[in-house]
Design a protein around this motif. Structure first.
Motif, short mmCIF file in Angstrom:
data_model
loop_
_atom_site.label_atom_id
_atom_site.label_comp_id
_atom_site.label_asym_id
_atom_site.label_seq_id
_atom_site.Cartn_x
_atom_site.Cartn_y
_atom_site.Cartn_z
N THR A 1 -12.88 -6.23 3.82
CA THR A 1 -12.59 -6.02 2.40
C THR A 1 -12.95 -4.60 1.98
O THR A 1 -12.24 -3.97 1.19
CB THR A 1 -13.38 -7.03 1.53
OG1 THR A 1 -12.96 -8.36 1.88
CG2 THR A 1 -13.14 -6.79 0.05
N SER B 1 -8.14 3.20 -2.41
CA SER B 1 -8.88 4.17 -3.20
C SER B 1 -8.04 5.44 -3.35
O SER B 1 -7.04 5.64 -2.65
CB SER B 1 -10.21 4.52 -2.52
OG SER B 1 -9.99 5.27 -1.34
N TYR C 1 0.82 -1.22 0.00
CA TYR C 1 0.00 0.00 0.00
C TYR C 1 0.85 1.27 0.00
O TYR C 1 0.35 2.37 -0.23
CB TYR C 1 -0.94 0.04 1.21
CG TYR C 1 -0.24 0.02 2.55
CD1 TYR C 1 0.28 1.18 3.11
CD2 TYR C 1 -0.07 -1.18 3.24
CE1 TYR C 1 0.93 1.16 4.33
CE2 TYR C 1 0.59 -1.21 4.46
CZ TYR C 1 1.10 -0.04 5.00
OH TYR C 1 1.75 -0.07 6.21
N TYR D 1 -10.15 -2.45 3.16
CA TYR D 1 -9.00 -2.74 2.30
C TYR D 1 -9.12 -1.96 0.98
O TYR D 1 -8.17 -1.32 0.53
CB TYR D 1 -8.97 -4.24 2.06
CG TYR D 1 -7.90 -4.76 1.13
CD1 TYR D 1 -6.67 -5.18 1.62
CD2 TYR D 1 -8.14 -4.89 -0.23
CE1 TYR D 1 -5.70 -5.70 0.77
CE2 TYR D 1 -7.18 -5.41 -1.09
CZ TYR D 1 -5.97 -5.81 -0.58
OH TYR D 1 -5.01 -6.32 -1.42
N GLU D 2 -10.30 -1.99 0.40
CA GLU D 2 -10.53 -1.29 -0.87
C GLU D 2 -10.44 0.22 -0.68
O GLU D 2 -9.95 0.93 -1.56
CB GLU D 2 -11.89 -1.70 -1.44
CG GLU D 2 -11.92 -3.16 -1.92
CD GLU D 2 -13.31 -3.61 -2.34
OE1 GLU D 2 -14.29 -2.88 -2.07
OE2 GLU D 2 -13.40 -4.70 -2.95
N TYR D 3 -10.90 0.70 0.47
CA TYR D 3 -10.83 2.14 0.73
C TYR D 3 -9.38 2.58 0.89
O TYR D 3 -9.00 3.67 0.44
CB TYR D 3 -11.63 2.50 1.99
CG TYR D 3 -11.65 3.99 2.25
CD1 TYR D 3 -12.45 4.82 1.47
CD2 TYR D 3 -10.88 4.56 3.25
CE1 TYR D 3 -12.46 6.20 1.68
CE2 TYR D 3 -10.88 5.93 3.47
CZ TYR D 3 -11.68 6.74 2.68
OH TYR D 3 -11.68 8.10 2.89
#
Length: 258
Positions: A234, A242, A106, A237-239
């Protein structure tokens, strides 16, 4: 002034070992627990707060060294997301079939040299000065930023001459306590720490040459728990990946592409 001995006592008693903060005081049964490396605490606090406001999913943050968190996950700690200071530990979790998906980078961390003593202007050349009695560093066995700090010292051929001055914290969090209390004149920490609004005006710091240490690729993994928890984890995680989440990551000194 707190002595190093007293800080260690606090650390062992648990007051500095695990910090738990809530993104929302009304944590529901559908909320998630985010285990994060100490260097990411400022960024994850802001990211999780923003995430909670947007989704209504409550978060709790558990802070410690990546190595300690990994050991806790293996022992069954009920964490849903693990935000590590490197890729080694998330890969270890995944290899033991505890992850929902494979880990992903990340951001890349940056190492700095920091002193809370106003009269000190940090530099690697200063470390050998006789006036510098203690140098704070995270434990390289459990904290990736400690490993990076050792690499810097070896890169500049300083390790042997200052090894006796090194004071090891079990995580960046404890290392920061040594620096903030001035028990250590100077120390190695993450850039994200000195960019924190609560700390950025304290003392002076200098970014270290990134070619003097291996890239600190930091990874995240979702811990496999149950359908509801996995779904909410999840979403977090996606945020994190983003545009908004990555902008917050960059705000704290991490690079996105290395």
């Amino acid at each position: 002034m707190l002595s190093i001995k007293n800080i260690c006592i606090l650390f062992k008693s648990g007051l500095l070992f695990i910090l738990i903060s809530s993104c929302n005081s009304n944590t529901s049964s559908n909320g998630i627990i985010i285990a994060t490396a100490a260097n990411m605490q400022p960024a994850i606090t802001e990211i999780s707060s923003s995430f909670s406001k947007k989704t209504g999913i409550n978060c709790k943050i558990v802070v410690s060294s990546s190595g300690k968190l990994t050991a806790q996950i293996k022992e069954g700690a009920p964490y849903n997301v693990f935000v590590s200071a490197n890729m080694k530990y998330p890969r270890e979790i995944y290899s033991q079939k505890l992850g929902l998906t494979s880990p992903k980078i990340y951001g890349y961390g940056k190492l700095v040299l920091w002193s809370a003593i106003d009269s000190i202007t940090p530099s690697t050349s200063l470390l050998t000065n006789s006036k510098i009695k203690h140098i704070a560093i995270a434990n390289p066995k459990t904290a990736p930023y400690g490993t990076a700090a050792i690499e810097v010292l070896e890169h500049y051929n300083l390790y042997d001459s200052i090894a006796s001055k090194l004071v090891y914290g079990e995580s960046i969090s404890q290392t920061n306590q040594f620096i903030l209390s001035k028990s250590a004149s100077i120390g190695f920490t993450a850039m994200s720490v000195v960019l924190d609004e609560k700390i950025k005006k304290i003392g002076k710091w200098v970014a270290l040459d990134s070619t003097a240490y291996s890239p600190i690729a930091q990874g995240v993994i979702i811990i496999n728990q149950n359908i509801v928890k996995n779904k909410n984890a999840t979403a977090f995680y996606e945020y994190l990946f983003s545009k908004e989440g990555q902008e917050i990551v960059k705000k704290y000194g991490y690079s996105i592409n290395e």
